[in-house]
Design a protein around this motif. Structure first.
Motif, PDB file in Angstrom:
ATOM      1  N   ILE A 118       0.856  -1.185   0.000  1.00 28.19           N
ATOM      2  CA  ILE A 118       0.000   0.000   0.000  1.00 28.19           C
ATOM      3  C   ILE A 118       0.894   1.238   0.000  1.00 28.19           C
ATOM      4  N   CYS A 119       0.629   2.172  -0.917  1.00 27.98           N
ATOM      5  CA  CYS A 119       1.423   3.392  -1.039  1.00 27.98           C
ATOM      6  C   CYS A 119       0.533   4.626  -1.019  1.00 27.98           C
ATOM      7  N   LYS A 120       1.075   5.732  -0.536  1.00 27.23           N
ATOM      8  CA  LYS A 120       0.395   7.004  -0.688  1.00 27.23           C
ATOM      9  C   LYS A 120       0.337   7.353  -2.166  1.00 27.23           C
ATOM     10  N   THR A 121      -0.717   8.075  -2.578  1.00 26.45           N
ATOM     11  CA  THR A 121      -0.854   8.423  -3.983  1.00 26.45           C
ATOM     12  C   THR A 121      -1.420   9.818  -4.161  1.00 26.45           C
ATOM     13  N   CYS A 122      -0.806  10.583  -5.072  1.00 23.13           N
ATOM     14  CA  CYS A 122      -1.285  11.917  -5.417  1.00 23.13           C
ATOM     15  C   CYS A 122      -0.574  12.378  -6.669  1.00 23.13           C
ATOM     16  N   THR A 123      -1.118  13.387  -7.336  1.00 23.69           N
ATOM     17  CA  THR A 123      -0.479  14.032  -8.468  1.00 23.69           C
ATOM     18  C   THR A 123      -0.685  15.533  -8.349  1.00 23.69           C
ATOM     19  N   ALA A 124       0.270  16.306  -8.865  1.00 24.71           N
ATOM     20  CA  ALA A 124       0.152  17.757  -8.825  1.00 24.71           C
ATOM     21  C   ALA A 124       0.976  18.356  -9.956  1.00 24.71           C
ATOM     22  N   ASP A 125       0.537  19.508 -10.459  1.00 25.49           N
ATOM     23  CA  ASP A 125       1.233  20.221 -11.520  1.00 25.49           C
ATOM     24  C   ASP A 125       1.976  21.424 -10.956  1.00 25.49           C
ATOM     25  N   ASP A 126       3.039  21.823 -11.670  1.00 25.15           N
ATOM     26  CA  ASP A 126       3.811  23.032 -11.349  1.00 25.15           C
ATOM     27  C   ASP A 126       4.369  23.012  -9.932  1.00 25.15           C
ATOM     28  N   THR A 127       4.813  21.849  -9.474  1.00 23.78           N
ATOM     29  CA  THR A 127       5.402  21.709  -8.154  1.00 23.78           C
ATOM     30  C   THR A 127       6.310  20.489  -8.147  1.00 23.78           C
ATOM     31  N   GLU A 128       7.110  20.346  -7.095  1.00 23.82           N
ATOM     32  CA  GLU A 128       7.995  19.189  -6.962  1.00 23.82           C
ATOM     33  C   GLU A 128       7.619  18.316  -5.764  1.00 23.82           C
ATOM     34  N   TRP A 129       6.422  18.501  -5.219  1.00 24.12           N
ATOM     35  CA  TRP A 129       6.016  17.691  -4.079  1.00 24.12           C
ATOM     36  C   TRP A 129       4.498  17.674  -3.957  1.00 24.12           C
ATOM     37  N   CYS A 130       3.958  16.557  -3.544  1.00 27.06           N
ATOM     38  CA  CYS A 130       2.547  16.486  -3.170  1.00 27.06           C
ATOM     39  C   CYS A 130       2.418  15.529  -2.004  1.00 27.06           C
ATOM     40  N   ASP A 131       1.455  15.790  -1.146  1.00 23.33           N
ATOM     41  CA  ASP A 131       1.220  14.948   0.023  1.00 23.33           C
ATOM     42  C   ASP A 131      -0.269  14.684   0.134  1.00 23.33           C
ATOM     43  N   THR A 132      -0.608  13.577   0.729  1.00 23.46           N
ATOM     44  CA  THR A 132      -2.002  13.178   0.766  1.00 23.46           C
ATOM     45  C   THR A 132      -2.208  12.082   1.801  1.00 23.46           C
ATOM     46  N   LYS A 133      -3.443  11.934   2.253  1.00 23.25           N
ATOM     47  CA  LYS A 133      -3.814  10.803   3.091  1.00 23.25           C
ATOM     48  C   LYS A 133      -4.376   9.662   2.250  1.00 23.25           C
ATOM     49  N   GLN A 134      -4.545   9.928   0.959  1.00 21.19           N
ATOM     50  CA  GLN A 134      -5.082   8.905   0.069  1.00 21.19           C
ATOM     51  C   GLN A 134      -4.029   7.843  -0.223  1.00 21.19           C
ATOM     52  N   VAL A 135      -4.438   6.590  -0.274  1.00 15.50           N
ATOM     53  CA  VAL A 135      -3.516   5.489  -0.524  1.00 15.50           C
ATOM     54  C   VAL A 135      -4.027   4.631  -1.675  1.00 15.50           C
ATOM     55  N   LYS A 136      -3.103   3.855  -2.223  1.00 11.93           N
ATOM     56  CA  LYS A 136      -3.424   2.954  -3.330  1.00 11.93           C
ATOM     57  C   LYS A 136      -2.941   1.554  -2.995  1.00 11.93           C
TER      58      LYS A 136
END
Length: 220
Positions: A118-136
């Motif tokens: 199980i891994c954390k998962t997220c995507t974001a534009d125009d940045t070098e980092w994203c954080d989330t509580k969502q997992v995959k």
């Protein structure tokens, strides 16, 4: 200059395995073949072709094809990575003679069988980092957690970051840079074994190395 360099590589080859080849360098979007200028590879590298297809919600969004030099142990070792909404698959093929054309890369199969990671998962534009509580819940051979930062500049400009699941072969890439025909793509990859210590893939010598010490892992 190239003849001197290749002569030096040939001498090194007597002491350790390796080749000094001339290979094509190119990168295109939306097709499966490209041509470009020939470059002299570093010792021990071979000519490769890469084919990458990305989908989002099951619909193909991007397709890239490239040719360059790569260490031999990356040959014929396809891989993939996924987020909660997207999937990217990469095929790699090689050949080992001057200016050769590698066979068509074969993309890995898509699997929906959970593997327990199980891994954390997220995507974001125009940045070098994203954080989330969502997992995959990872599937198939994608048993690593990944952070990937991709920066495209030139004729097409875009920066994205994603977190999700990946195969070991994708993690091994580490950092990758391809510049050709007015487009430069820089990809930086860092992986972990779920909640275990950080794993950083070895990078290509010709690639730009990012110092990434990003924490990935399971939801606590």
């Amino acid at each position: 200059m190239n003849s001197i360099l290749c002569a030096f590589c040939m001498i090194l080859a007597l002491l350790r395995t390796g080749n000094c080849l001339s290979c094509t360098l190119c990168l295109v979007q939306g097709t499966t073949f490209c041509t470009g200028n020939n470059v002299t590879c570093d010792n021990g590298r071979v000519c490769i072709s890469t084919h990458t297809v990305s989908t989002e919600d099951g619909i193909k969004k991007n397709e890239f094809f490239g040719r360059t030099c790569m260490p031999q142990h990356y040959c014929n070792n396809p891989g993939s990575f996924s987020t909660d909404k997207s999937n990217s698959r990469k095929g790699i093929s090689c050949c080992e003679t001057d200016n050769c054309v590698p066979p068509a890369p074969i993309l890995p199969d898509v699997s929906d069988k959970p593997n327990g990671v199980i891994c954390k998962t997220c995507t974001a534009d125009d940045t070098e980092w994203c954080d989330t509580k969502q997992v995959k819940k990872c599937t198939g051979d994608e048993n690593k957690c990944i952070v990937q930062i991709a920066t495209m500049s030139g004729a097409v400009s875009r920066k994205t970051v994603l977190r999700g699941c990946a195969t070991q072969s994708i993690c091994n890439i580490g950092n990758e840079t391809v510049t050709t025909d007015g487009i430069s793509v820089i990809v930086s990859i860092s992986c972990t074994d779920g909640c275990k210590s950080l794993y950083r893939g070895s990078s290509f010598q010709t690639l730009l190395a990012f110092a990434l010490f990003l924490s990935l892992g399971c939801k606590n």
